[in-house]
Enzyme design. Structure first.
Site, short mmCIF file in Angstrom:
data_model
loop_
_atom_site.label_atom_id
_atom_site.label_comp_id
_atom_site.label_asym_id
_atom_site.label_seq_id
_atom_site.Cartn_x
_atom_site.Cartn_y
_atom_site.Cartn_z
N ASP A 83 -64.44 -101.55 -14.88
CA ASP A 83 -65.49 -102.57 -14.97
C ASP A 83 -64.98 -103.78 -14.20
OD1 ASP A 83 -66.61 -100.81 -16.77
OD2 ASP A 83 -66.83 -102.27 -18.39
N HIS A 138 -59.39 -96.10 -14.60
CA HIS A 138 -59.67 -94.66 -14.56
C HIS A 138 -59.63 -94.12 -13.13
CE1 HIS A 138 -61.07 -94.45 -18.85
NE2 HIS A 138 -61.16 -95.75 -18.63
N SER A 241 -56.98 -108.77 -13.75
CA SER A 241 -56.28 -108.58 -12.49
C SER A 241 -57.17 -107.86 -11.51
CB SER A 241 -54.96 -107.84 -12.70
OG SER A 241 -54.13 -108.02 -11.56
#
Length: 270
Positions: A83, A138, A241
Site C-alpha cells: 500500500d 509482498h 519508507s
C-alpha cells in the site's frame, strides 16, 4: 528543512525508536498508538486486530495484518507489492533512474554493483509508504530468490520534501537489495531504510536491522530454492519508507503515474 537532517544523529534516533516501539507497558503503547491512529488517520477497521489494547506493543500495531481477503491478488502478471503512493515510475534509461524532477541517480549506486544488461534499460517503480499505511511488503510476481545484499548508509527521511531536495537519497540510505529470478528475467527489489525505520526484516532471513553495520553483507540463496509466489509476504518495515522495483527489459510495461495511490495486490502492469 530537508538539509537539517544532516545534523541529526540518524542511527541513534532510529535505535531509540526501535526500543520505544517494543515497550509493552500498557499506558505507553496504548496512549501512543491512539495518538498515532488519530494523527495519521489510520483505518483500523481494515486490521485483523481492531482494538488498540489487543496489540502487544506499538510495533505489533504498526506491522499489523489486514483482514483476510481485504487485498485480493490480481491475476495481472505484476501487482503492487505494498500500500503506498507512486513516487516515480518509468523507463530506466542507460542505467539512470528518475528520483524527482531534475534529479537522477544510477542503478549502480542503488544496488552497489554493476546492473545486468536487462536492467540497464528496463523499467522501475518507486513506491512510498506513509506512516498510516499497511507496512507488510509482498511479492509483485512469482520469483525464486537468488541473493540479498545489505548496504549500510544514511537514514534520511524519504518523504517528498527530502526526495526533491537531496541528491541520490535512495542510493545513500541503508537498504536491502534482493534479486529474484522471474518469468521475465532477473528482478531487483529494494527495501530502502529511513530515519525511525528501526527495523527491516524479510520472510526468509528474519530481522536484518538492527544492529546497524558499516559493512556490506552478502547473502547467497542460489542453492536454497526459496520460491515466493505473487502476493506472498516478502518483508516488513517499521515506520514509513520506500520500495523500489527494477524490472528487466522484457517484462510487461508498468502502468503507473506519479502520485497514484496503490493497494497491495492491485495490477500495475498492462
Amino acid at each position: 528543512m530537508a538539509f537539517l537532517q544532516y545534523l541529526l544523529p540518524q542511527h541513534f534516533l532510529s535505535r531509540l525508536m526501535f526500543r520505544f516501539a517494543r515497550i509493552e507497558k500498557t499506558w505507553v503503547k496504548n496512549n501512543f498508538t491512539r495518538w498515532f491512529v488519530k494523527h495519521y488517520q489510520v483505518d483500523l477497521l481494515e486490521a485483523e486486530i481492531e482494538n488498540i489494547e489487543d496489540f502487544i506493543h506499538f510495533n505489533d500495531f504498526f506491522t499489523r495484518a489486514l483482514k483476510p481477503s481485504l487485498r485480493p491478488i490480481s491475476e495481472s502478471e505484476i501487482i503492487s507489492p505494498v500500500d503506498g503512493v507512486v513516487s516515480q515510475a518509468g523507463k530506466i534509461n542507460d542505467s539512470q533512474i528518475v528520483q524527482a524532477k531534475g534529479r537522477h541517480y544510477s542503478v549502480s549506486s542503488l544496488i552497489n554493483d554493476k546492473p545486468s544488461k536487462e536492467i540497464q534499460n528496463g523499467s522501475f517503480a518507486t513506491i512510498y509508504l506513509s506512516p498510516k499505511d499497511y507496512h507488510r511488503i509482498h511479492m509483485p510476481c512469482d520469483g525464486t530468490l537468488i541473493s540479498m545484499k545489505y548496504i549500510p548508509g544514511d537514514l534520511f527521511s524519504v518523504n517528498q520534501n527530502t526526495v526533491t531536495s537531496i541528491d541520490g537519497v535512495f542510493a545513500r540510505n541503508e537498504r536491502l537489495v534482493c534479486l529474484f529470478e522471474t518469468n521475465f528475467g532477473v528482478m531487483v527489489f529494494v527495501l530502502v531504510g529511513a530515519i525511525f525505520v528501526g527495523s527491516m526484516q524479510t520472510s526468509w532471513e528474519g530481522l536484518i536491522t538492527p544492529p546497524y553495520s558499516k559493512a556490506v553483507k552478502n547473502y547467497d540463496y542460489i542453492d536454497h530454492q526459496i520460491k515466493l509466489l505473487k502476493g506472498d509476504e516478502l518483508g516488513r518495515f517499521n515506520m514509513g519508507s520506500t520500495v523500489i522495483m527494477l524490472m528487466p527489459e522484457d517484462s510487461p510495461e508498468l502502468n503507473l503515474e506519479v502520485g497514484k495511490a496503490l493497494k497491495m495486490g492491485q495490477s500495475v502492469a498492462g
